[in-house]
Design a protein around this motif. Structure first.
Motif, PDB file in Angstrom:
ATOM      1  N   GLN A  45      14.774 -33.746  34.072  1.00 36.15           N
ATOM      2  CA  GLN A  45      15.989 -32.957  33.944  1.00 36.15           C
ATOM      3  C   GLN A  45      15.202 -31.282  34.413  1.00 36.15           C
ATOM      4  OE1 GLN A  45      19.023 -33.222  34.150  1.00 36.15           O
ATOM      5  NE2 GLN A  45      19.839 -31.215  34.589  1.00 36.15           N
ATOM      6  N   LEU A  46      14.132 -31.391  33.802  1.00 39.56           N
ATOM      7  CA  LEU A  46      13.713 -29.865  33.539  1.00 39.56           C
ATOM      8  C   LEU A  46      12.844 -29.395  34.879  1.00 39.56           C
ATOM      9  CD1 LEU A  46      11.259 -29.903  30.407  1.00 39.56           C
ATOM     10  CD2 LEU A  46      13.633 -28.299  30.935  1.00 39.56           C
ATOM     11  N   SER A  47      12.066 -30.982  35.711  1.00 37.01           N
ATOM     12  CA  SER A  47      12.224 -30.587  37.255  1.00 37.01           C
ATOM     13  C   SER A  47      13.285 -30.445  38.093  1.00 37.01           C
ATOM     14  CB  SER A  47      11.047 -31.859  37.722  1.00 37.01           C
ATOM     15  OG  SER A  47      10.482 -31.841  36.770  1.00 37.01           O
ATOM     16  N   ALA A  48      14.067 -30.740  38.215  1.00 33.98           N
ATOM     17  CA  ALA A  48      15.402 -31.199  39.221  1.00 33.98           C
ATOM     18  C   ALA A  48      16.203 -29.197  38.324  1.00 33.98           C
ATOM     19  CB  ALA A  48      17.041 -31.422  38.743  1.00 33.98           C
ATOM     20  N   ASP A  49      16.290 -29.202  37.374  1.00 32.28           N
ATOM     21  CA  ASP A  49      15.908 -27.517  37.489  1.00 32.28           C
ATOM     22  C   ASP A  49      15.042 -26.880  37.340  1.00 32.28           C
ATOM     23  OD1 ASP A  49      18.683 -27.930  35.859  1.00 32.28           O
ATOM     24  OD2 ASP A  49      17.506 -28.152  33.405  1.00 32.28           O
ATOM     25  N   LEU A  50      13.750 -26.514  37.754  1.00 30.80           N
ATOM     26  CA  LEU A  50      13.004 -25.876  37.942  1.00 30.80           C
ATOM     27  C   LEU A  50      13.040 -26.233  40.016  1.00 30.80           C
ATOM     28  CD1 LEU A  50      10.165 -24.152  38.002  1.00 30.80           C
ATOM     29  CD2 LEU A  50       8.916 -25.998  37.728  1.00 30.80           C
ATOM     30  N   VAL A  51      13.847 -26.935  40.131  1.00 31.82           N
ATOM     31  CA  VAL A  51      13.168 -27.125  42.243  1.00 31.82           C
ATOM     32  C   VAL A  51      14.619 -26.513  42.125  1.00 31.82           C
ATOM     33  CG1 VAL A  51      14.394 -28.519  43.963  1.00 31.82           C
ATOM     34  CG2 VAL A  51      12.158 -28.910  42.339  1.00 31.82           C
ATOM     35  N   LYS A  52      16.266 -26.817  41.891  1.00 32.04           N
ATOM     36  CA  LYS A  52      17.008 -26.067  41.293  1.00 32.04           C
ATOM     37  C   LYS A  52      17.155 -24.606  41.773  1.00 32.04           C
ATOM     38  CE  LYS A  52      22.153 -25.206  40.340  1.00 32.04           C
ATOM     39  NZ  LYS A  52      22.391 -26.205  39.044  1.00 32.04           N
TER      40      LYS A  52
END
Length: 124
Positions: A45-52
């Motif tokens: 989730q943190l990776s997805a949020d960072l990419v977003k």
């Protein structure tokens, strides 16, 4: 302190701890909450949020106007804008002073009108 001793409230200002049933219900509600994820899912989730967030940042940077002419042109434009700002500031200051003068005149006239009304006698 004995392990089997009853709990003692430290201060009347501290809230009572929730009962065990309420704590279990809160844990169940947190498990159902989509904002809280299981520990193994947090890195994903943190990776997805960072990419977003990175994509949003790139979009904002792309939306910025391009500077033309380099640093010297920018400094010249800044100087021009400062001169323009100073002139407008002086004009606003003059308008403010004129408005304050007019307000003072209106207050004086109002005071005179109020005095005249208070000094008038009722017609008999």
């Amino acid at each position: 302190m004995a392990e089997d001793a009853p709990p003692v409230q430290l201060s009347p200002n501290y809230p009572e701890p929730p009962p065990a049933a309420a704590a279990a219900a809160a844990a169940a509600a947190a498990a159902d909450d989509p904002t809280t994820t299981a520990f193994p899912e947090q890195p994903k989730q943190l990776s997805a949020d960072l990419v977003k967030a990175a994509k949003q940042f790139d979009a904002l940077v792309a939306a910025l106007p391009l500077s033309e002419g380099g640093e010297e042109a920018q400094l010249k434009r800044i100087a021009e804008l400062q001169v323009e700002n100073d002139l407008i500031g002086q004009e606003l200051q003059k308008q403010l002073e004129a408005a304050e003068k007019e307000l003072k005149q209106v207050q004086e006239l109002f005071g005179q009108a109020a005095d005249n009304c208070l000094n008038m006698k009722k017609p008999e």
